[in-house]
Design a protein around this motif. Sequence first.
Motif, PDB file in Angstrom:
ATOM      1  N   THR A   1      72.346 -99.264  -3.106  1.00 13.43           N
ATOM      2  CA  THR A   1      73.537 -99.919  -2.573  1.00 13.43           C
ATOM      3  C   THR A   1      74.622 -98.873  -2.324  1.00 13.43           C
ATOM      4  O   THR A   1      74.949 -98.087  -3.219  1.00 13.43           O
ATOM      5  CB  THR A   1      74.077-100.981  -3.548  1.00 13.43           C
ATOM      6  OG1 THR A   1      73.036-101.910  -3.867  1.00 13.43           O
ATOM      7  CG2 THR A   1      75.260-101.734  -2.935  1.00 13.43           C
TER       8      THR A   1
ATOM      9  N   GLY B   1      80.436 -94.616  -2.774  1.00 11.24           N
ATOM     10  CA  GLY B   1      79.619 -94.910  -3.942  1.00 11.24           C
ATOM     11  C   GLY B   1      78.180 -95.149  -3.538  1.00 11.24           C
ATOM     12  O   GLY B   1      77.900 -95.732  -2.491  1.00 11.24           O
ATOM     13  N   CYS B   2      77.266 -94.664  -4.373  1.00 10.30           N
ATOM     14  CA  CYS B   2      75.835 -94.899  -4.159  1.00 10.30           C
ATOM     15  C   CYS B   2      75.227 -95.317  -5.495  1.00 10.30           C
ATOM     16  O   CYS B   2      75.318 -94.586  -6.482  1.00 10.30           O
ATOM     17  CB  CYS B   2      75.156 -93.637  -3.626  1.00 10.30           C
ATOM     18  SG  CYS B   2      73.377 -93.839  -3.346  1.00 10.30           S
ATOM     19  N   ARG B   3      74.608 -96.477  -5.521  1.00  9.04           N
ATOM     20  CA  ARG B   3      74.008 -97.018  -6.755  1.00  9.04           C
ATOM     21  C   ARG B   3      72.511 -97.189  -6.550  1.00  9.04           C
ATOM     22  O   ARG B   3      72.086 -97.969  -5.685  1.00  9.04           O
ATOM     23  CB  ARG B   3      74.658 -98.349  -7.117  1.00  9.04           C
ATOM     24  CG  ARG B   3      74.203 -98.929  -8.465  1.00  9.04           C
ATOM     25  CD  ARG B   3      74.906-100.240  -8.736  1.00  9.04           C
ATOM     26  NE  ARG B   3      74.525-100.802 -10.020  1.00  9.04           N
ATOM     27  CZ  ARG B   3      75.193-100.621 -11.151  1.00  9.04           C
ATOM     28  NH1 ARG B   3      76.298 -99.902 -11.142  1.00  9.04           N
ATOM     29  NH2 ARG B   3      74.784-101.147 -12.278  1.00  9.04           N
TER      30      ARG B   3
ATOM     31  N   GLU C   1      69.177 -98.396  -8.537  1.00 11.86           N
ATOM     32  CA  GLU C   1      68.915 -99.148  -9.769  1.00 11.86           C
ATOM     33  C   GLU C   1      67.656 -99.989  -9.678  1.00 11.86           C
ATOM     34  O   GLU C   1      67.254-100.444  -8.617  1.00 11.86           O
ATOM     35  CB  GLU C   1      70.104-100.044 -10.109  1.00 11.86           C
ATOM     36  CG  GLU C   1      70.361-101.139  -9.099  1.00 11.86           C
ATOM     37  CD  GLU C   1      71.539-102.020  -9.495  1.00 11.86           C
ATOM     38  OE1 GLU C   1      71.785-102.192 -10.703  1.00 11.86           O
ATOM     39  OE2 GLU C   1      72.214-102.531  -8.584  1.00 11.86           O
TER      40      GLU C   1
ATOM     41  N   ALA D   1      70.208 -97.670 -14.047  1.00 11.05           N
ATOM     42  CA  ALA D   1      70.950 -97.490 -12.795  1.00 11.05           C
ATOM     43  C   ALA D   1      71.601 -96.117 -12.794  1.00 11.05           C
ATOM     44  O   ALA D   1      72.126 -95.664 -13.818  1.00 11.05           O
ATOM     45  CB  ALA D   1      72.010 -98.576 -12.626  1.00 11.05           C
TER      46      ALA D   1
ATOM     47  N   VAL E   1      74.668 -94.355 -11.099  1.00  8.10           N
ATOM     48  CA  VAL E   1      75.899 -94.696 -10.385  1.00  8.10           C
ATOM     49  C   VAL E   1      76.577 -93.391  -9.972  1.00  8.10           C
ATOM     50  O   VAL E   1      76.951 -92.583 -10.825  1.00  8.10           O
ATOM     51  CB  VAL E   1      76.833 -95.534 -11.271  1.00  8.10           C
ATOM     52  CG1 VAL E   1      78.079 -95.943 -10.501  1.00  8.10           C
ATOM     53  CG2 VAL E   1      76.099 -96.767 -11.807  1.00  8.10           C
ATOM     54  N   SER E   2      76.724 -93.200  -8.666  1.00 14.56           N
ATOM     55  CA  SER E   2      77.240 -91.932  -8.143  1.00 14.56           C
ATOM     56  C   SER E   2      78.481 -92.150  -7.304  1.00 14.56           C
ATOM     57  O   SER E   2      78.633 -93.180  -6.635  1.00 14.56           O
ATOM     58  CB  SER E   2      76.177 -91.228  -7.290  1.00 14.56           C
ATOM     59  OG  SER E   2      74.998 -90.995  -8.013  1.00 14.56           O
ATOM     60  N   LYS E   3      79.365 -91.144  -7.331  1.00 12.87           N
ATOM     61  CA  LYS E   3      80.511 -91.064  -6.440  1.00 12.87           C
ATOM     62  C   LYS E   3      80.405 -89.747  -5.681  1.00 12.87           C
ATOM     63  O   LYS E   3      80.215 -88.688  -6.294  1.00 12.87           O
ATOM     64  CB  LYS E   3      81.820 -91.115  -7.221  1.00 12.87           C
ATOM     65  CG  LYS E   3      82.092 -92.446  -7.915  1.00 12.87           C
ATOM     66  CD  LYS E   3      82.330 -93.566  -6.927  1.00 12.87           C
ATOM     67  CE  LYS E   3      82.678 -94.876  -7.628  1.00 12.87           C
ATOM     68  NZ  LYS E   3      82.850 -96.002  -6.662  1.00 12.87           N
TER      69      LYS E   3
ATOM     70  N   THR F   1      77.392 -88.250 -11.170  1.00 13.19           N
ATOM     71  CA  THR F   1      76.475 -89.365 -11.415  1.00 13.19           C
ATOM     72  C   THR F   1      76.396 -89.642 -12.911  1.00 13.19           C
ATOM     73  O   THR F   1      76.362 -88.710 -13.712  1.00 13.19           O
ATOM     74  CB  THR F   1      75.061 -89.040 -10.887  1.00 13.19           C
ATOM     75  OG1 THR F   1      75.106 -88.819  -9.475  1.00 13.19           O
ATOM     76  CG2 THR F   1      74.091 -90.185 -11.174  1.00 13.19           C
TER      77      THR F   1
ATOM     78  N   THR G   1      73.371 -95.936 -16.490  1.00 13.00           N
ATOM     79  CA  THR G   1      73.564 -97.095 -17.362  1.00 13.00           C
ATOM     80  C   THR G   1      72.204 -97.745 -17.583  1.00 13.00           C
ATOM     81  O   THR G   1      71.322 -97.695 -16.717  1.00 13.00           O
ATOM     82  CB  THR G   1      74.528 -98.122 -16.763  1.00 13.00           C
ATOM     83  OG1 THR G   1      73.985 -98.641 -15.532  1.00 13.00           O
ATOM     84  CG2 THR G   1      75.885 -97.489 -16.481  1.00 13.00           C
TER      85      THR G   1
END
Length: 273
Positions: free
Chosen positions: A180, A219-221, A223, A228, A230-232, A244, A247
């Motif tokens: 996402t 943002g790139c998720r 999962e 997951a 979670v990256s910015k 990154t 979680t």
Amino acid sequence: MATVGQIIFCSMIILIVIFGAAIILLLALSFTGQLSEVMSSNVAPTANLGDDELLSCYLNAQTQPARVTDVSVTWQKTGLTGPVYLYEDGAPSLGDQDPQFKGRTQLFPDALVAGNASLLLRSVGRGDEGDYTCTISSSGGGGKVKMHLKTAAFSATTFKFTSGALTAEAPRWFPKPNVTWSDFNGNVLNGSTSFAENSVGIFRVVSTLQPVNVSETYGCRIENDLVAAVSKATVTGPGVTENTYFTFSAASSLMTSTHLSITTSVLCIYYLT
């Protein structure tokens, strides 16, 4: 206006749900070992395939064993006849160890004196997934704790910016994940994602977002049901700055029971009015 019978009926339903939630809580605490003197900091760990994993198990007692010879530790996995690891009389006792774990497990004698019987499991494979029990017996107390080890493959995301497109790559994911994209405000963006599966079922993920603007953060998720990433990523012009974090998912029967109790209470209030 509710009748006396309706009030009594709803009160009984609420009490039944509350008692049910309490029973589930007690069972959950018993399963995780929180009713004994042996505990774990994580009863549902997720191990990265190919990496080492430390399974937490420690004696939660004010009186710790004075000597390592006062401690015996047994690690078992449901479905196996031989132990995962056995420590007694001040030394490992691995003659009957299950072949799956030979040369792949380790306890730390210096930590045992402090009541820490955590097990290091090396090079985790899919066959290691399952239910484990850690049992400690010592002069300072004893008991057991159960845990469920899950296995997955996950890797950090790297980014490239070329020709107005931002591309995210992650070489190792299992089970197959979803991707996402979002803008700085959290609005979902449309990206294009491809997956390449290798011979052992692990996926390489490549996802591209375009067009993107220089100096903006995206943002790139990545999962699946277990983990997951979670990256910015901020496009700086010639390159990308990124970070990154991971979680991990964990189900809670207590939360489910609490939700059921609250829902039932709301329904009864609605019914009475």
